[in-house]
Structure formats: C-alpha cells, structure tokens
Design an enzyme around this catalytic site. Structure first.
Site, PDB file in Angstrom:
ATOM      1  N   CYS A 197      -1.083  -4.352  14.864  1.00  0.00           N
ATOM      2  CA  CYS A 197      -0.871  -3.891  13.494  1.00  0.00           C
ATOM      3  C   CYS A 197      -1.597  -4.762  12.477  1.00  0.00           C
ATOM      4  O   CYS A 197      -1.443  -5.990  12.480  1.00  0.00           O
ATOM      5  CB  CYS A 197       0.632  -3.872  13.191  1.00  0.00           C
ATOM      6  SG  CYS A 197       1.032  -3.355  11.516  1.00  0.00           S
ATOM      7  N   CYS A 218       3.969  -7.058  15.492  1.00  0.00           N
ATOM      8  CA  CYS A 218       3.345  -6.202  16.502  1.00  0.00           C
ATOM      9  C   CYS A 218       1.863  -6.553  16.618  1.00  0.00           C
ATOM     10  O   CYS A 218       1.169  -6.702  15.610  1.00  0.00           O
ATOM     11  CB  CYS A 218       3.527  -4.736  16.133  1.00  0.00           C
ATOM     12  SG  CYS A 218       5.266  -4.227  16.043  1.00  0.00           S
ATOM     13  N   ASN A 260      -6.435   3.151  15.990  1.00  0.00           N
ATOM     14  CA  ASN A 260      -7.292   3.120  14.804  1.00  0.00           C
ATOM     15  C   ASN A 260      -7.767   1.687  14.632  1.00  0.00           C
ATOM     16  O   ASN A 260      -6.980   0.805  14.314  1.00  0.00           O
ATOM     17  CB  ASN A 260      -6.512   3.591  13.575  1.00  0.00           C
ATOM     18  CG  ASN A 260      -7.405   3.815  12.384  1.00  0.00           C
ATOM     19  OD1 ASN A 260      -8.620   3.869  12.510  1.00  0.00           O
ATOM     20  ND2 ASN A 260      -6.802   3.948  11.221  1.00  0.00           N
ATOM     21  N   GLU A 282       0.804  -1.215   0.000  1.00  0.00           N
ATOM     22  CA  GLU A 282       0.000   0.000   0.000  1.00  0.00           C
ATOM     23  C   GLU A 282       0.838   1.267   0.000  1.00  0.00           C
ATOM     24  O   GLU A 282       1.954   1.293   0.504  1.00  0.00           O
ATOM     25  CB  GLU A 282      -0.895   0.015   1.249  1.00  0.00           C
ATOM     26  CG  GLU A 282      -1.782  -1.209   1.364  1.00  0.00           C
ATOM     27  CD  GLU A 282      -2.422  -1.316   2.742  1.00  0.00           C
ATOM     28  OE1 GLU A 282      -2.068  -0.522   3.638  1.00  0.00           O
ATOM     29  OE2 GLU A 282      -3.268  -2.195   2.917  1.00  0.00           O
ATOM     30  N   CYS A 285      -2.407   1.440   8.097  1.00  0.00           N
ATOM     31  CA  CYS A 285      -1.457   0.540   7.450  1.00  0.00           C
ATOM     32  C   CYS A 285      -1.951  -0.895   7.449  1.00  0.00           C
ATOM     33  O   CYS A 285      -2.309  -1.453   8.475  1.00  0.00           O
ATOM     34  CB  CYS A 285      -0.111   0.617   8.165  1.00  0.00           C
ATOM     35  SG  CYS A 285       1.083  -0.550   7.560  1.00  0.00           S
ATOM     36  N   CYS A 329       5.035  -7.723   6.866  1.00  0.00           N
ATOM     37  CA  CYS A 329       6.003  -7.297   7.866  1.00  0.00           C
ATOM     38  C   CYS A 329       6.305  -8.457   8.803  1.00  0.00           C
ATOM     39  O   CYS A 329       5.380  -9.155   9.238  1.00  0.00           O
ATOM     40  CB  CYS A 329       5.470  -6.116   8.675  1.00  0.00           C
ATOM     41  SG  CYS A 329       6.649  -5.484   9.894  1.00  0.00           S
ATOM     42  N   CYS A 335       2.684   8.370   2.225  1.00  0.00           N
ATOM     43  CA  CYS A 335       3.135   7.300   3.105  1.00  0.00           C
ATOM     44  C   CYS A 335       3.468   6.091   2.236  1.00  0.00           C
ATOM     45  O   CYS A 335       2.623   5.622   1.465  1.00  0.00           O
ATOM     46  CB  CYS A 335       2.040   6.964   4.113  1.00  0.00           C
ATOM     47  SG  CYS A 335       2.485   5.670   5.293  1.00  0.00           S
ATOM     48  N   SER A 365       8.566   3.820  16.858  1.00  0.00           N
ATOM     49  CA  SER A 365       7.276   3.333  17.326  1.00  0.00           C
ATOM     50  C   SER A 365       7.478   2.768  18.733  1.00  0.00           C
ATOM     51  O   SER A 365       7.823   1.598  18.891  1.00  0.00           O
ATOM     52  CB  SER A 365       6.737   2.256  16.370  1.00  0.00           C
ATOM     53  OG  SER A 365       6.477   2.804  15.098  1.00  0.00           O
ATOM     54  N   LEU A 366       7.283   3.618  19.730  1.00  0.00           N
ATOM     55  CA  LEU A 366       7.556   3.213  21.110  1.00  0.00           C
ATOM     56  C   LEU A 366       6.353   2.499  21.720  1.00  0.00           C
ATOM     57  O   LEU A 366       6.437   1.354  22.132  1.00  0.00           O
ATOM     58  CB  LEU A 366       7.942   4.437  21.943  1.00  0.00           C
ATOM     59  CG  LEU A 366       8.342   4.146  23.387  1.00  0.00           C
ATOM     60  CD1 LEU A 366       9.600   3.289  23.446  1.00  0.00           C
ATOM     61  CD2 LEU A 366       8.535   5.453  24.169  1.00  0.00           C
ATOM     62  N   HIS A 367       5.245   3.213  21.838  1.00  0.00           N
ATOM     63  CA  HIS A 367       3.939   2.664  22.221  1.00  0.00           C
ATOM     64  C   HIS A 367       3.817   2.227  23.675  1.00  0.00           C
ATOM     65  O   HIS A 367       2.694   2.037  24.145  1.00  0.00           O
ATOM     66  CB  HIS A 367       3.508   1.530  21.289  1.00  0.00           C
ATOM     67  CG  HIS A 367       3.530   1.915  19.840  1.00  0.00           C
ATOM     68  ND1 HIS A 367       3.132   3.159  19.394  1.00  0.00           N
ATOM     69  CD2 HIS A 367       3.932   1.237  18.734  1.00  0.00           C
ATOM     70  CE1 HIS A 367       3.276   3.222  18.076  1.00  0.00           C
ATOM     71  NE2 HIS A 367       3.767   2.079  17.654  1.00  0.00           N
TER      72      HIS A 367
END
Length: 362
Positions: A126, A123, A295, A99, A339, A119, A112, A219-221
């Site tokens: 995701c 995670c 999201n 994408e 994503c 991937c 983007c 990307s800590l989160h």
C-alpha cells in the site's frame, strides 16, 4: 487571537448534526429554524459560502461569517484524468494532507474518501502504508471531502466508498457520524455506502451492532495465513478463519452481502492454489470477490502486476467453483489515483519506510 499571537480558527459548521448546529446558534430564539436551514445549505446544497445562502437573512449570514467557518478543507492539489476521474489532495490548514477521488461512471457518480491521515496498518503493498500514520480525521473532515467533490461534480454524487487513506474501522466513531450525516442530511442511501477494512474483528462486530444496511468490504488479498501474514500484519492478530467468521456474522446481522477485495500480485497472490483455497473459504457465504490487479506502487519489494492471462486463469478457477466474481474497473492511472500515491508525491509528507522483502511463490 491566541496568547502566542496566532489567530484562532473559528469553529467549523461542516461535521455538525442539525441538533449541534441548533446548539451552536443558541441563544437565538430562532435557532432551531436556522439550524434546519443551515443544515440544508451545508449538506443538501453543498454550499460553502455564507454569502450565497440566499434563503437566510443577510444579517444572519454576516453573523455566521464572523463566528464560524463553513467548511474545514483546503485543496493542496487537484488533478484531472483523461478518463474523467478527479483527485484532490486536501488538508484543514495544518498541511497534513490526505486524498479523495471523484469517480464518474455512465450510470452513477461515486467518490472515494479517506478516514485517516496516513495509515497505521502497514500493509506491504500500500502506498499510504509507506508513510505511517498521523491522526484520525474528524467527521467534518470526512464529509467535507464528499462536499468538496460534490461541488466539482456536474452530477449528483450518489455512491461513497471508504477506500481512501486510512483504516475506517480505527476511526469508527467519526466515520459513523459522517455516514449518518450523508444519509440524514445529504440524502444518500445507506445501501450506496461501502466501508472497507483490513479485518479488525472487534470493530466489525461493533459496526454490525449498528444494524445499518451499508456494505462492508474486506481487504483479504490472500486466503492463506502464511501469505497474508507477510502482506498484512493485521493477520497475525486476526487470521483468515477468524475474520471470515466476523464477516459472515456481519451478513447475518445486516443482511448485506459482503465484498472480498482481492489484490492480484504476480507470483504471490495469483496462483491457482490460492484461487482454489479462496473458493473454499467463501463457499456458502453470500459474497462477491472483487479482483484487483496490482496497481504499481514502488514498495521496494519488487511487486509486479500479473499478466492478463494469469488474471483470467485465476478468475476461471473461482467461477468454475461457483464464486461470484467481479473485476475492478481501473481508473485514474495517469493522475496517481491509487490510494496514497498523490500524497506520497506531496513534499514534506509520507516519507518512505523500509519494509522486509517478500519471496515470490512458484
């Protein structure tokens, strides 16, 4: 034609540097001149049709069409959002889809880009991670996304973020080649390019050695290893303290303020305790924390988006401790612009895998 009767694909010019274009045109005596002209057409003008490259001789354009393809990508899906966002699902003929997203704002147009098909990082929150990993994208497939988006944009695409599918630092060689093409041939400022990572420490240092003034976003989160371990398997190898040191060293090497992407998941990463720990972790580091309310993605783990009041409370804790905070402007909800969401809807790709559930924190 190959031995099994399948027509062989012509070499693709997008993704080649000016020097590589010149070499591909050899032994023409004017290869250097034509390579320079071709680079301008492919990159500066985002031209994908040899017939429309009017400053090139007709015979040369015909030769190019016989020997090469101009760009590598085909569009599998094209969606338009009511807020102006456009999302493309693309592939290079093999139907391994990925994408890219066009993001027009009042003062700029951003895009983007993806760096991998799928991937491997796994995670838990995701959409891309639900389907596993297929392969790295080539430099041509990466910059090809930018050029496709430029062709559908009414304005110049001036900003690029590598926050699409995949972990860019796992494909660093091709990502860097595409970034250099964007700067040297398209004319984008390095300062308008951002690479996002889940926190691969050796590759952060490798990128720092390039001394390019590009933004690096982590990307800590969660600032708490116990929580981040459950959300992001990478944290088992490079925990918060180690990856934050690498990010601080990146700032020292490049002079670029770092960004910490922080996903707010209700009851898991949005607690006051985590806000306080996050403020402690970033203290003294030139940085900005970008808050991203979850999201919705059907991860089968019951993740939920926090209420607006919880987001505001989290932000107040950070700001009261002097943390520079922003909140992502969310775009493209109606076209699955998060994503991996559109790829997950494409038949035949990204089948779901089961992942362990996570407890909700009080």
């Amino acid at each position: 034609m190959t031995a099994d009767g399948v027509e062989a694909k012509k070499p693709c010019l997008v993704g080649m540097t000016r020097e590589e274009l010149t070499a591909a045109l050899a032994p023409r005596p004017d290869a250097k001149l034509r390579g320079k002209q071709l680079a301008a057409q492919l990159y500066s003008r985002a031209q994908d049709d040899f017939a429309n490259m009017a400053d090139l001789p007709l015979a040369f354009r015909q030769e190019l069409g016989e020997r090469f393809q101009s760009q590598p990508l085909e569009i599998a899906a094209h969606r338009h959002s009511t807020d102006g966002v456009q999302k493309l699902l693309v592939h290079n003929g093999d139907h391994q889809v990925y994408e890219c997203v066009l993001l027009p704002y009042e003062d700029r147009v951003s895009c983007c880009l993806s760096s991998q098909v799928g991937c491997p990082m796994g995670c838990r929150f995701c959409a891309t991670g639900l389907g596993g990993f297929d392969r790295n994208l080539t430099a041509g497939e990466i910059i090809g996304q930018y050029l496709l988006l430029q062709r559908i944009s009414e304005r110049r695409v001036s900003h690029v973020v590598f926050m699409g599918m995949g972990e860019p630092l796992l494909n660093l060689k091709n990502v860097l080649k595409s970034v250099r093409l964007m700067h040297e041939e398209v004319g984008l400022s390095y300062r308008h390019i951002t690479i996002s990572t889940v926190g691969l420490v050796p590759q952060i240092y490798e990128l720092a050695e390039e001394k390019l003034p590009i933004h690096l976003a982590l990307s800590l989160h969660s600032p708490i290893d116990e929580v981040r371990d459950r959300l992001m398997p990478v944290n088992h190898k490079w925990p918060v303290a180690e990856v934050m040191k690498a990010m601080r060293d990146y700032y020292v090497a490049t002079g670029r303020k770092i960004t910490l992407e922080y996903l707010l998941i209700k009851g898991i990463t949005d607690t006051p305790e985590q806000a306080q720990e996050l403020a402690r972790v970033v203290k003294g580091t030139p940085s900005v924390v970008n808050l991203i309310p979850f999201n919705w993605v059907d991860t089968e783990q019951g993740f939920a988006r926090p209420e607006k009041e919880r987001v505001q409370a989290f932000r107040r804790v950070l700001e009261s401790r002097g943390v520079n905070v922003t909140q992502r402007v969310e775009r493209g909800h109606d076209i699955a612009a998060a994503c991996g969401q559109l790829a997950g809807q494409h038949k035949g790709k990204f089948a779901r895998r089961e992942a362990p559930s996570l407890p909700v924190l009080n």
